[in-house]
Design a protein around this motif. Structure first.
Motif, short mmCIF file in Angstrom:
data_model
loop_
_atom_site.label_atom_id
_atom_site.label_comp_id
_atom_site.label_asym_id
_atom_site.label_seq_id
_atom_site.Cartn_x
_atom_site.Cartn_y
_atom_site.Cartn_z
N ASN A 7 -3.38 -3.40 4.88
CA ASN A 7 -3.35 -2.66 6.15
C ASN A 7 -1.91 -2.54 6.65
O ASN A 7 -1.13 -3.49 6.57
N ASN A 8 -1.56 -1.37 7.15
CA ASN A 8 -0.21 -1.01 7.60
C ASN A 8 0.76 -0.72 6.46
O ASN A 8 1.94 -0.53 6.69
N LEU A 9 0.23 -0.67 5.23
CA LEU A 9 1.04 -0.29 4.07
C LEU A 9 0.62 1.11 3.64
O LEU A 9 -0.58 1.40 3.53
N ILE A 10 1.59 1.97 3.42
CA ILE A 10 1.33 3.38 3.09
C ILE A 10 1.99 3.72 1.76
O ILE A 10 3.19 3.48 1.57
N PHE A 11 1.22 4.25 0.84
CA PHE A 11 1.77 4.73 -0.43
C PHE A 11 1.78 6.26 -0.41
O PHE A 11 0.75 6.89 -0.17
#
Length: 413
Positions: A7-11
């Motif tokens: 969560n709060n990580l964007i690829f």
């Protein structure tokens, strides 16, 4: 803060030259987002198992450790812990709340990405495939790097750029072919045509409040985040020549590419890819220009060949037609419902059995390798014996002549 589920990580995922630099330079302007050029470091973690050649040696020992001693769950937990330390370090140093990892070649390890961070947000940036190869051609010419579609697309030798625009594209198409609450499709053409509207929708997907002027990245040139972005020197070298998205590159493929390049690439991809990605109009233009009606099916023989090349070169392990999990959150809830007591009871036994199985597999592999080596040695000896035997008739005659000569004192009969 990035949590262990992602969560709060964007690829930001796409084939190279799809416009990820432009998307990143706009996203990084948000006060709660840290985004910079390619990181790629998850691929290095993934490749630890392959144990590439090192100057100090021990590749076999290292490979044995990662693939025969260390349980896969422990390895994944260690990789996750390292990645979290990196991502959260960036969060703390920048004062942001989210991190964007923009690494186009993550198509190489989508399974690994899902295993580490199943609830990360994944943005699929889609661009007209003909514009992608036009950008490749234009940028590589600008930086004096080689890109020759005519010479390399059908060439059987391994070429990572040709792999990007074939294998990489199909991996992403398969991966995002299933709906997921963690996936978002972003059109490059829409992004440059209506940047504010697209940034608003993207922020909504990410759970962010849109901040006015994100798309006008020229207004942020003097910020520390922008300074870091441009100092890395990776990505599109032309982004910095503008201050906001523009439409110049949407139709540039017609000027940059020639008919042969267009025809070759369209034949490889097949018409279905263009239709599925939303580029039917562009395909029609390509068919009219080249005078060719392209088959619906792709050249899967070439795709499979390129895939095998990458697998052989890297040792990666892929699932055929791998897709993002339909609802990872639901699966996670079901898994959480299992009793912790049962988990704690069986986990050590499972890990021990896995270690034993890997050790036996490695012994079998070594046994097979030794058996093959001995067999090759035996074959070589047999060939040598056969060559010697071929001289035996002549040897027998020579021996008889020498014996007769000595018995008669060197006199002729």
């Amino acid at each position: 803060m990035i949590d262990p589920k992602g969560n709060n990580l964007i690829f930001l995922l796409c084939t190279p030259r799809s416009g990820s630099s432009l998307a990143t330079v706009m996203l990084q302007n948000h006060s709660k987002v840290f985004a910079t050029q390619e990181m790629w470091f998850l691929m290095s973690l993934y490749d630890l198992q392959a144990a590439p050649h090192r100057p100090y040696g021990g590749a076999g020992i290292i490979k044995q450790f990662f693939n025969g001693v260390l349980p896969s769950e422990t390895y994944e937990q260690a990789c996750r812990a390292f990645a979290l330390q990196v991502y959260n370090g960036l969060v703390h140093s920048s004062g942001a709340e989210m991190v964007v990892d923009k690494s186009p070649r993550y198509y190489y390890m989508l399974e690994f990405l899902d295993t580490l961070f199943p609830q990360s947000r994944r943005i699929w940036l889609v661009r007209n495939p003909l514009s992608v190869i036009a950008s490749y051609k234009k940028v590589n010419k600008h930086v004096n790097d080689r890109f020759s579609l005519k010479e390399d697309l059908l060439n059987p030798q391994f070429n990572i750029k040709m792999t990007d625009i074939t294998v990489g594209l199909f991996r992403y198409i398969n991966y995002f072919s299933t709906d997921s609450p963690y996936a978002y499709r972003l059109s490059y053409e829409n992004m440059v045509t209506n940047p504010k509207e697209e940034m608003q929708k993207l922020c909504e997907f990410l759970g962010l409040t849109y901040e006015e002027g994100l798309e006008k990245y020229g207004d942020y040139m003097d910020t520390s985040k922008a300074g870091l972005y441009y100092s890395m020197g990776v990505g599109d070298p032309f982004v910095g020549q503008h201050t906001e998205p523009h439409l110049e590159s949407i139709h540039s493929w017609k000027e940059v590419l020639d008919k042969q390049e267009v025809e070759m690439y369209c034949r490889v991809l097949g018409a279905k890819v263009f239709h599925d990605l939303g580029y039917s109009e562009q395909l029609a233009e390509a068919e009219k220009w080249t005078g060719v009606r392209f088959d619906m099916k792709a050249n899967m023989e070439l795709i499979h060949s390129r895939t095998k090349q990458l697998v052989d070169a890297t040792g990666c392990r892929w699932e055929d037609n791998y897709r993002i999990k339909a609802d990872v959150k639901e699966n996670a809830i079901l898994l959480q419902a299992d009793s912790d007591e049962i988990q704690n009871a069986i986990q050590p036994q499972v890990l021990q059995l896995q270690i034993t199985v890997r050790a036996l597999e490695n012994r079998l592999e070594k046994s097979y390798a030794n058996q093959k080596r001995v067999t090759d040695q035996l074959d070589a000896l047999k060939n040598k014996i056969n060559r010697i035997k071929s001289f035996i008739p002549f040897g027998n005659h020579l021996s008889q002549w020498a014996s007769a000569y000595l018995i008669n004192g060197g006199r002729k009969k």
